[in-house]
Design a protein around this motif. Structure first.
Motif, PDB file in Angstrom:
ATOM      1  N   ASN A 252      -3.444 -27.675  17.435  1.00  0.00           N
ATOM      2  CA  ASN A 252      -3.466 -27.874  18.883  1.00  0.00           C
ATOM      3  C   ASN A 252      -2.296 -27.174  19.569  1.00  0.00           C
ATOM      4  O   ASN A 252      -2.364 -26.884  20.764  1.00  0.00           O
ATOM      5  N   GLU A 253      -1.220 -26.914  18.808  1.00  0.00           N
ATOM      6  CA  GLU A 253      -0.023 -26.301  19.395  1.00  0.00           C
ATOM      7  C   GLU A 253       0.017 -24.781  19.243  1.00  0.00           C
ATOM      8  O   GLU A 253       0.583 -24.092  20.092  1.00  0.00           O
ATOM      9  N   TRP A 254      -0.566 -24.260  18.177  1.00  0.00           N
ATOM     10  CA  TRP A 254      -0.374 -22.833  17.884  1.00  0.00           C
ATOM     11  C   TRP A 254      -1.119 -21.944  18.865  1.00  0.00           C
ATOM     12  O   TRP A 254      -1.981 -22.391  19.629  1.00  0.00           O
ATOM     13  N   ASP A 255      -0.786 -20.662  18.843  1.00  0.00           N
ATOM     14  CA  ASP A 255      -1.493 -19.694  19.680  1.00  0.00           C
ATOM     15  C   ASP A 255      -2.390 -18.810  18.823  1.00  0.00           C
ATOM     16  O   ASP A 255      -2.786 -17.733  19.231  1.00  0.00           O
ATOM     17  N   GLY A 256      -2.694 -19.268  17.620  1.00  0.00           N
ATOM     18  CA  GLY A 256      -3.495 -18.485  16.695  1.00  0.00           C
ATOM     19  C   GLY A 256      -4.989 -18.631  16.900  1.00  0.00           C
ATOM     20  O   GLY A 256      -5.453 -19.519  17.620  1.00  0.00           O
ATOM     21  N   GLU A 257      -5.736 -17.754  16.246  1.00  0.00           N
ATOM     22  CA  GLU A 257      -7.195 -17.811  16.287  1.00  0.00           C
ATOM     23  C   GLU A 257      -7.740 -17.283  14.966  1.00  0.00           C
ATOM     24  O   GLU A 257      -7.297 -16.249  14.463  1.00  0.00           O
ATOM     25  N   TRP A 258      -8.701 -18.018  14.382  1.00  0.00           N
ATOM     26  CA  TRP A 258      -9.357 -17.541  13.164  1.00  0.00           C
ATOM     27  C   TRP A 258     -10.397 -16.494  13.526  1.00  0.00           C
ATOM     28  O   TRP A 258     -11.240 -16.705  14.410  1.00  0.00           O
TER      29      TRP A 258
ATOM     30  N   ALA B 104       0.832  -1.208   0.000  1.00  0.00           N
ATOM     31  CA  ALA B 104       0.000   0.000   0.000  1.00  0.00           C
ATOM     32  C   ALA B 104       0.862   1.252   0.000  1.00  0.00           C
ATOM     33  O   ALA B 104       0.531   2.267  -0.619  1.00  0.00           O
ATOM     34  N   ALA B 105       1.985   1.181   0.696  1.00  0.00           N
ATOM     35  CA  ALA B 105       2.891   2.327   0.762  1.00  0.00           C
ATOM     36  C   ALA B 105       3.598   2.581  -0.565  1.00  0.00           C
ATOM     37  O   ALA B 105       4.134   3.669  -0.791  1.00  0.00           O
ATOM     38  N   THR B 106       3.602   1.586  -1.442  1.00  0.00           N
ATOM     39  CA  THR B 106       4.257   1.739  -2.735  1.00  0.00           C
ATOM     40  C   THR B 106       3.251   1.817  -3.880  1.00  0.00           C
ATOM     41  O   THR B 106       3.612   1.639  -5.042  1.00  0.00           O
ATOM     42  N   GLY B 107       1.975   2.069  -3.533  1.00  0.00           N
ATOM     43  CA  GLY B 107       0.997   2.351  -4.571  1.00  0.00           C
ATOM     44  C   GLY B 107      -0.081   1.335  -4.826  1.00  0.00           C
ATOM     45  O   GLY B 107      -0.897   1.508  -5.746  1.00  0.00           O
ATOM     46  N   LEU B 108      -0.155   0.251  -4.057  1.00  0.00           N
ATOM     47  CA  LEU B 108      -1.214  -0.726  -4.273  1.00  0.00           C
ATOM     48  C   LEU B 108      -2.579  -0.100  -4.017  1.00  0.00           C
ATOM     49  O   LEU B 108      -2.809   0.525  -2.976  1.00  0.00           O
ATOM     50  N   ASP B 109      -3.490  -0.279  -4.951  1.00  0.00           N
ATOM     51  CA  ASP B 109      -4.873   0.170  -4.791  1.00  0.00           C
ATOM     52  C   ASP B 109      -5.676  -1.006  -4.266  1.00  0.00           C
ATOM     53  O   ASP B 109      -6.061  -1.897  -5.021  1.00  0.00           O
ATOM     54  N   GLY B 110      -5.913  -1.033  -2.971  1.00  0.00           N
ATOM     55  CA  GLY B 110      -6.656  -2.125  -2.348  1.00  0.00           C
ATOM     56  C   GLY B 110      -6.871  -1.823  -0.884  1.00  0.00           C
ATOM     57  O   GLY B 110      -6.232  -0.923  -0.319  1.00  0.00           O
ATOM     58  N   LYS B 111      -7.768  -2.579  -0.264  1.00  0.00           N
ATOM     59  CA  LYS B 111      -8.057  -2.375   1.158  1.00  0.00           C
ATOM     60  C   LYS B 111      -8.295  -3.722   1.837  1.00  0.00           C
ATOM     61  O   LYS B 111      -8.807  -4.674   1.218  1.00  0.00           O
ATOM     62  N   ILE B 112      -7.946  -3.797   3.101  1.00  0.00           N
ATOM     63  CA  ILE B 112      -8.324  -4.932   3.940  1.00  0.00           C
ATOM     64  C   ILE B 112      -9.834  -4.843   4.183  1.00  0.00           C
ATOM     65  O   ILE B 112     -10.325  -3.801   4.617  1.00  0.00           O
ATOM     66  N   ILE B 113     -10.553  -5.917   3.895  1.00  0.00           N
ATOM     67  CA  ILE B 113     -11.995  -5.924   4.158  1.00  0.00           C
ATOM     68  C   ILE B 113     -12.375  -6.861   5.292  1.00  0.00           C
ATOM     69  O   ILE B 113     -13.511  -6.817   5.781  1.00  0.00           O
ATOM     70  N   ALA B 114     -11.429  -7.703   5.735  1.00  0.00           N
ATOM     71  CA  ALA B 114     -11.719  -8.617   6.843  1.00  0.00           C
ATOM     72  C   ALA B 114     -10.421  -9.096   7.460  1.00  0.00           C
ATOM     73  O   ALA B 114      -9.365  -9.122   6.815  1.00  0.00           O
ATOM     74  N   ALA B 115     -10.491  -9.466   8.717  1.00  0.00           N
ATOM     75  CA  ALA B 115      -9.390 -10.184   9.356  1.00  0.00           C
ATOM     76  C   ALA B 115      -9.486 -11.645   8.928  1.00  0.00           C
ATOM     77  O   ALA B 115     -10.552 -12.114   8.525  1.00  0.00           O
ATOM     78  N   ALA B 116      -8.389 -12.354   9.011  1.00  0.00           N
ATOM     79  CA  ALA B 116      -8.411 -13.795   8.744  1.00  0.00           C
ATOM     80  C   ALA B 116      -7.951 -14.576   9.966  1.00  0.00           C
ATOM     81  O   ALA B 116      -8.495 -15.635  10.268  1.00  0.00           O
ATOM     82  N   GLN B 117      -6.987 -14.000  10.703  1.00  0.00           N
ATOM     83  CA  GLN B 117      -6.427 -14.779  11.810  1.00  0.00           C
ATOM     84  C   GLN B 117      -5.463 -13.907  12.605  1.00  0.00           C
ATOM     85  O   GLN B 117      -4.904 -12.936  12.091  1.00  0.00           O
ATOM     86  N   THR B 118      -5.283 -14.223  13.878  1.00  0.00           N
ATOM     87  CA  THR B 118      -4.340 -13.518  14.736  1.00  0.00           C
ATOM     88  C   THR B 118      -3.287 -14.485  15.256  1.00  0.00           C
ATOM     89  O   THR B 118      -3.528 -15.684  15.387  1.00  0.00           O
ATOM     90  N   GLN B 119      -2.087 -13.938  15.537  1.00  0.00           N
ATOM     91  CA  GLN B 119      -0.952 -14.688  16.096  1.00  0.00           C
ATOM     92  C   GLN B 119      -0.619 -15.899  15.210  1.00  0.00           C
ATOM     93  O   GLN B 119      -0.682 -15.806  14.000  1.00  0.00           O
ATOM     94  N   GLY B 120      -0.182 -17.026  15.778  1.00  0.00           N
ATOM     95  CA  GLY B 120      -0.036 -18.256  15.002  1.00  0.00           C
ATOM     96  C   GLY B 120       1.298 -18.541  14.348  1.00  0.00           C
ATOM     97  O   GLY B 120       1.378 -19.418  13.483  1.00  0.00           O
ATOM     98  N   SER B 121       2.378 -17.823  14.721  1.00  0.00           N
ATOM     99  CA  SER B 121       3.716 -18.147  14.235  1.00  0.00           C
ATOM    100  C   SER B 121       4.597 -18.503  15.435  1.00  0.00           C
ATOM    101  O   SER B 121       4.256 -18.171  16.574  1.00  0.00           O
ATOM    102  N   SER B 122       5.729 -19.163  15.181  1.00  0.00           N
ATOM    103  CA  SER B 122       6.591 -19.587  16.285  1.00  0.00           C
ATOM    104  C   SER B 122       8.056 -19.578  15.895  1.00  0.00           C
ATOM    105  O   SER B 122       8.398 -19.812  14.731  1.00  0.00           O
ATOM    106  N   VAL B 123       8.903 -19.317  16.894  1.00  0.00           N
ATOM    107  CA  VAL B 123      10.340 -19.479  16.722  1.00  0.00           C
ATOM    108  C   VAL B 123      10.692 -20.915  17.087  1.00  0.00           C
ATOM    109  O   VAL B 123      10.307 -21.408  18.151  1.00  0.00           O
ATOM    110  N   VAL B 124      11.405 -21.582  16.196  1.00  0.00           N
ATOM    111  CA  VAL B 124      11.847 -22.962  16.428  1.00  0.00           C
ATOM    112  C   VAL B 124      13.360 -22.963  16.480  1.00  0.00           C
ATOM    113  O   VAL B 124      14.031 -22.471  15.555  1.00  0.00           O
ATOM    114  N   LEU B 125      13.916 -23.516  17.562  1.00  0.00           N
ATOM    115  CA  LEU B 125      15.362 -23.588  17.741  1.00  0.00           C
ATOM    116  C   LEU B 125      15.853 -24.978  17.369  1.00  0.00           C
ATOM    117  O   LEU B 125      15.229 -25.981  17.719  1.00  0.00           O
TER     118      LEU B 125
END
Length: 350
Positions: free
Chosen positions: A302-308, A125-146
């Motif tokens: 079952n492991e993630w901390d995400g939510e739809w 969007a900062a580089t000129g994309l003409d579009g908008k977010i119309i809905a959320a899809a999900q929150t959180q849900g990524s992890s660091v793996v060592l």
């Protein structure tokens, strides 16, 4: 093979060849995790009827549990049932490894809708994309793996390590760099961050080429199942309640086909609620579209901390914070606010 499945497979092959010829992005090592991925060619003029009506929708997504609402809606034929009365004869699905090439396709006008991380959308969007977010899809849900064999007690233990994550401007890159700075670590000097898609990053840690990865589900579970690493921190601990993936509509669709945008949003919400009650079935649809194993997908959920989620109102603060974080990281120069990024009007009219 039904029509949707045929369109999906054929479209991926065609679009992959186009992007290889263009040499815009070199994407390798995704077979292990993601199956075949495609990128987007310019939509042919035949997709419009003689009267200028929209007849084909191009929708981008990524092979992650974050975007399972799309996979369920597509696999169950929700788009066909709902959009046919509006003149849509075909819905084409195109898979991307990360948000950067997906947003390049949308910038080129080749995607009507995109399931994508909020951060790469902010960059586009900062580089000129003409579009908008119309809905959320999900929150959180990524992890660091060592990597197996390394110990972790606090963020300082990451000093000197090589960490693979998505390219600059993505959710994972933005969160990781911002979090490292908050922990007193310089993301440019104290660690080595390398940009990779999910397949390459998974292969790299399994081969011992990197010390850690920061990836969206289900990749962390895939790595754990292979005995190659251990999840040490979830993204919700790094940035509480952060939005990750969103549903973006192109400006052209919003202006010229608002009735289709409204229906795509309704389908998204319906699929999101369906998935919450039908994990196993939804995981089966994801396996069909990504070649990932259903049991791994289920374990990941079952492991993630995400939510739809769907309601765009609940992600406004998080999305705008990405704009601030990316400005602080030097990724964008154009100031962006909520009105620049989000259109809640379609949600509000439901």
């Amino acid at each position: 093979m039904n029509l949707n499945r045929l369109v999906h497979k054929t479209g991926e092959i065609i679009m992959k060849n186009v992007w290889l010829i263009a040499s815009l992005f070199l994407i390798t090592g995704l077979v292990l995790l993601c199956g075949c991925t495609g990128t987007q060619e310019t939509a042919p003029a035949s997709q419009q009827s003689a009267a200028g009506e929209k007849t084909v929708l191009n929708i981008g997504y990524q092979p992650s549990t974050h975007q399972m609402a799309f996979m369920t809606a597509y696999s169950k034929g929700m788009y066909n049932e709902t959009l046919a009365p509006l003149g849509i004869k075909e819905v084409k699905a195109y898979s991307f490894p990360t948000g950067a090439p997906e947003m390049q396709a949308m910038l080129a006008g080749d995607l009507d809708f995109a399931y994508v991380g909020a951060a790469p959308f902010v960059t586009a969007a900062a580089t000129g994309l003409d579009g908008k977010i119309i809905a959320a899809a999900q929150t959180q849900g990524s992890s660091v793996v060592l990597k197996t064999g390394l110990n972790y007690t606090s963020p300082v233990d990451l000093k000197g390590l090589t960490i693979a994550t998505f390219p600059a401007g993505t959710i994972q890159d933005t969160i990781l760099r911002t979090w490292l700075k908050e922990q007193g670590l310089d993301p440019e000097k104290d660690v080595k961050i390398v940009a990779m898609g999910p397949g390459d990053a998974t292969t790299a840690i399994m081969a011992g080429k990197v010390d850690a990865v920061f990836l969206p589900a289900p990749s962390p579970t895939t790595i754990e199942e292979a005995g190659a690493g251990k999840i040490i921190i979830h993204s919700g601990e790094m940035s509480p309640n952060h939005v990750c993936c969103v549903l973006v509509a192109s400006g052209k669709m919003i202006k010229e086909h608002p009735e289709i945008v409204a229906e795509v949003l309704r389908i998204h919400q319906q699929a999101t609620e369906y998935n919450k009650q039908n994990w196993e079935e939804a995981s089966g649809y994801m396996e069909e579209m990504t070649a990932m194993n259903t049991s791994v997908i289920m374990k990941s959920l079952n492991e993630w901390d995400g939510e739809w989620v769907s309601d765009p109102h609940i992600i406004v603060e998080s999305v705008t914070s990405y704009a601030q974080d990316q400005a602080a990281l030097g990724y964008i120069k154009t100031p962006l606010n909520a009105d620049d990024l989000i259109d809640t009007s379609f949600w509000d009219k439901q």
